[in-house]
Design an enzyme around this catalytic site. Structure first.
Site, PDB file in Angstrom:
ATOM      1  N   LYS A   1      30.551  26.226  44.758  1.00 23.71           N
ATOM      2  CA  LYS A   1      30.859  24.845  45.156  1.00 23.71           C
ATOM      3  C   LYS A   1      29.556  24.074  45.248  1.00 23.71           C
ATOM      4  CE  LYS A   1      35.026  25.919  47.718  1.00 23.71           C
ATOM      5  NZ  LYS A   1      34.795  27.246  48.291  1.00 23.71           N
TER       6      LYS A   1
ATOM      7  N   GLU B   1      48.064  45.274  40.533  1.00 23.95           N
ATOM      8  CA  GLU B   1      49.321  44.906  41.194  1.00 23.95           C
ATOM      9  C   GLU B   1      50.380  44.448  40.197  1.00 23.95           C
ATOM     10  OE1 GLU B   1      46.308  44.117  42.109  1.00 23.95           O
ATOM     11  OE2 GLU B   1      46.084  43.966  44.280  1.00 23.95           O
TER      12      GLU B   1
ATOM     13  N   TRP C   1      33.578  22.240  41.790  1.00 22.34           N
ATOM     14  CA  TRP C   1      33.520  23.658  41.433  1.00 22.34           C
ATOM     15  C   TRP C   1      32.797  23.854  40.103  1.00 22.34           C
ATOM     16  CZ3 TRP C   1      39.137  25.760  42.575  1.00 22.34           C
ATOM     17  CH2 TRP C   1      39.311  25.809  43.974  1.00 22.34           C
TER      18      TRP C   1
ATOM     19  N   THR D   1      43.885  49.937  44.226  1.00 15.93           N
ATOM     20  CA  THR D   1      42.988  48.904  43.707  1.00 15.93           C
ATOM     21  C   THR D   1      41.593  49.210  44.222  1.00 15.93           C
ATOM     22  OG1 THR D   1      43.295  47.525  45.638  1.00 15.93           O
ATOM     23  CG2 THR D   1      44.753  47.117  43.774  1.00 15.93           C
TER      24      THR D   1
HETATM   25  P1  AMP Z   1      42.115  45.103  38.633  1.00 14.57           P
HETATM   26  O1  AMP Z   1      43.255  45.092  39.557  1.00 14.57           O
HETATM   27  O2  AMP Z   1      41.019  46.029  39.059  1.00 14.57           O
HETATM   28  O3  AMP Z   1      42.552  45.338  37.239  1.00 14.57           O
HETATM   29  O4  AMP Z   1      41.446  43.652  38.682  1.00 14.57           O
HETATM   30  C1  AMP Z   1      42.185  42.487  38.474  1.00 14.57           C
HETATM   31  C2  AMP Z   1      41.271  41.303  38.407  1.00 14.57           C
HETATM   32  O5  AMP Z   1      40.404  41.406  37.277  1.00 14.57           O
HETATM   33  C3  AMP Z   1      41.969  39.989  38.216  1.00 14.57           C
HETATM   34  O6  AMP Z   1      42.497  39.481  39.420  1.00 14.57           O
HETATM   35  C4  AMP Z   1      40.857  39.119  37.645  1.00 14.57           C
HETATM   36  O7  AMP Z   1      40.000  38.641  38.642  1.00 14.57           O
HETATM   37  C5  AMP Z   1      40.092  40.105  36.793  1.00 14.57           C
HETATM   38  N1  AMP Z   1      40.488  39.977  35.390  1.00 14.57           N
HETATM   39  C6  AMP Z   1      41.356  40.747  34.714  1.00 14.57           C
HETATM   40  N2  AMP Z   1      41.440  40.346  33.427  1.00 14.57           N
HETATM   41  C7  AMP Z   1      40.616  39.280  33.292  1.00 14.57           C
HETATM   42  C8  AMP Z   1      40.265  38.410  32.211  1.00 14.57           C
HETATM   43  N3  AMP Z   1      40.746  38.563  30.985  1.00 14.57           N
HETATM   44  N4  AMP Z   1      39.396  37.411  32.466  1.00 14.57           N
HETATM   45  C9  AMP Z   1      38.869  37.231  33.698  1.00 14.57           C
HETATM   46  N5  AMP Z   1      39.151  38.022  34.741  1.00 14.57           N
HETATM   47  C10 AMP Z   1      40.012  39.044  34.548  1.00 14.57           C
END
Ligand code: AMP
Length: 548
Positions: free
Chosen positions: A441, A331, A446, A185
């Site tokens: 906040k 994940e 929020w 990640t």
């Molecule tokens: P990654 O592991 O790099 O793919 O990042 C995952 C994170 O991307 C998630 O926990 C979200 O915070 C963000 N994320 C993924 N898809 C979306 C979506 N459609 N809208 C908003 N946030 C997203």
């Protein structure tokens, strides 16, 4: 009593065998650095995957060896996916956009034995090789004619490596829990964390991704994964496409060239594509400015960050393309939710429809969601209560690689804490309001930075927007809107605030607007609010010096 069904393990080898036998004539088209349109068929891909598996044996790669890849989306990378995983090794896809120190860290942490690389990343690896002493050698993914001069130790040419190998290979009968892939990640703080996929999860993800209300994939589709193969296995599409027998179209190094993407879509018959919102912006702008059609594209899976309403509307109204807004994580292999209609939602109109479009959709079967408050009490699915999103399911990691028990994201009862904050409505539509660490906040309430950004991007002059909370003496935090304007377009602070007025709650309206030339992004194309906060340094809101 146990049932009397065959005990066939869920492995990628099963998907590969199925694809080769039943869809062997299906085409795979790739742009590569050495060929603007390489084309061959599934049968060729898997024949070459067998040669590659023989080559890996000859190189002495151990069972379970981590084999790194630094590569764009193309046919050689696809061959590596299957040859590495189905021979019992682990395909470790590395994001070449990470900082050198991060790449060095993950190559050493993963203990990569061999690294396959595109020509473009050879100079980067030459800088790093001395700091990655465990790597036994590097294979450059090209042919002899395009093989660069390099100082990389034990450098080999991909085509030369597999050329003389037999195209027969006895794939081992793997346990379905055998590790198949590894992806780190791109955490914004601390070292990247490794997610170690297994065959079972990858197969179940491929089945689930193909369902009608997920991506609805079929043998009649042409799939263009713009999402890189180094980012969560291009969202599992290289497995799902082979499972259903869809044509694969790979953009290689040209994934940020909208003209080439549009050419691939129209000339190769692409019906579905997938990527983050930032890759869609230039594609839509190019199609608009050149009055080009994107036919036969009919669906676009957009995820990774929230998809603005204006983007969904432009895809729908100008191109007849349905955006499948999806949410997931590295994940989670990565799919968690997809926004597809239910019988009820297909009748919705007006604000109800807009609220649904902005949501990240409903859980895919195989993934369970829950939202909890600060005391870990479950919150209702009423579309109003906002809390921490937790998940469990068939393709979600239960720990991080070589960090077992220290990842801090798994609760004792097995739920994974996503770090996202959301509400879920009675129909199951989930709407992310923020990352927990980006929540604003204000006066104890929020404010959703994602909703504000989406609304700001709807203004015709705004190309991209970020909203962050800035300290305020009275309200604790107040929002600051940071925008990048479209080339040649103008808008004032007052015009933008007026645009938001009536579109979001009054008390959400940002206290200030800042115009910038560009916004910082992470290696996976998300807005980097951490970096933005650093850039803004000691910025103070107007009027924030005293209580107003
Ligand atoms: P990654 O592991 O790099 O793919 O990042 C995952 C994170 O991307 C998630 O926990 C979200 O915070 C963000 N994320 C993924 N898809 C979306 C979506 N459609 N809208 C908003 N946030 C997203």
């Amino acid at each position: 009593m146990l049932g009397l069904m065959m005990d066939m393990p869920l492995t990628l080898t099963m998907i590969m065998r199925h694809g080769e036998r039943n869809h062997g004539m299906q085409e795979i088209v790739s742009v590569t650095a050495d060929n603007p349109r390489h084309r061959y068929r599934f049968a060729d891909a898997f024949r070459r995957a067998r040669k590659l598996a023989n080559a890996l044996d000859r190189l002495g790669a151990k069972p379970s060896a981590r084999i790194g890849t630094l590569a764009w989306n193309d046919y050689r990378h696809l061959e590596l996916y299957y040859a590495i995983s189905c021979s019992g090794r682990v395909c470790h896809t590395i994001n070449p956009r990470l900082f050198d120190e991060q790449i060095e860290y993950i190559v050493n942490h993963a203990e990569d034995e061999w690294i396959f690389t595109d020509v473009a990343f050879v100079p980067k690896l030459e800088q790093l090789a001395a700091r990655c002493p465990g790597v036994r050698g590097y294979i450059v993914m090209t042919d002899a004619a395009h093989m660069p001069q390099t100082t990389l130790p034990n450098a080999l040419c991909y085509e030369t490596l597999i050329e003389g190998e037999a195209d027969r290979y006895d794939w081992p009968e793997l346990d379905e829990k055998t590790a198949s892939g590894l992806c780190y990640t791109s955490g914004t703080t601390g070292n990247p964390k490794g997610v170690l996929y297994n065959h079972r999860a990858a197969v179940l993800m491929a089945y689930a991704a193909s369902l009608p209300d997920t991506c609805g994939l079929s043998a009649t589709d042409g799939i263009l994964p713009i999402v890189p193969m180094f980012h969560v296995n291009a969202w599992g599409l290289p497995f799902a496409a082979v499972l259903v027998g869809a044509k694969l179209v790979f953009p290689g190094p040209t994934l940020s060239n909208p003209q080439i993407l549009a050419d691939l879509i129209t000339m190769e018959g692409v019906t579905i594509s997938a990527g983050v919102p930032t890759v869609c912006l230039p594609l839509l702008a190019y199609a608009r400015e050149s009055a080009r059609s994107l036919a036969p594209l009919s669906r676009f899976v957009i995820g990774g960050s929230a998809c603005p309403l204006s983007m969904m509307e432009e895809f729908r109204d100008r191109h007849g393309v349905r955006v499948l807004h999806a949410w997931g994580m590295t994940e989670m292999s990565p799919l968690g939710t997809v926004n597809a209609d239910t019988r009820a939602s297909s009748a919705w109109a007006g604000d109800e429809r807009i609220a649904q479009m902005l949501s990240q959709g409903r859980a895919i079967p195989g993934v369970e969601l829950k939202i909890t408050d600060e005391d870990n009490r479950e919150l209702p699915w009423d579309g109003v209560a906002v809390g921490a999103l937790k998940v469990r399911g068939l393709w979600i990691c239960r720990d991080y690689y070589r960090l077992e028990g220290q990842g801090g994201a798994h609760e004792p009862d097995g739920w994974f804490v996503t770090g996202d904050v959301c509400s879920i409505d009675p129909h199951g539509f989930m709407r992310i309001t923020d990352r927990a660490k980006d929540v604003i906040k204000s006066g104890g309430e929020w404010i959703s930075s994602i909703d504000l950004e989406n609304t700001a991007v709807g203004h015709p002059a705004v190309a991209e927007a970020a909203v962050i909370g800035v300290a305020h003496p009275k309200w604790q935090e107040r929002p600051l809107l940071v925008v990048v304007l479209k080339p040649g377009m103008q808008a004032t602070r007052e015009e933008l605030l007026e645009w938001l007025d009536g579109r979001v709650a009054k008390w959400w309206i940002p206290d200030d607007v800042m115009f910038v030339a560009d916004l910082p992004h992470t290696a996976t194309g998300k807005l980097s609010k951490l970096e933005l906060r650093k850039r803004l340094g000691d910025y103070r809101l107007p009027g924030a010096s005293g209580a107003d």
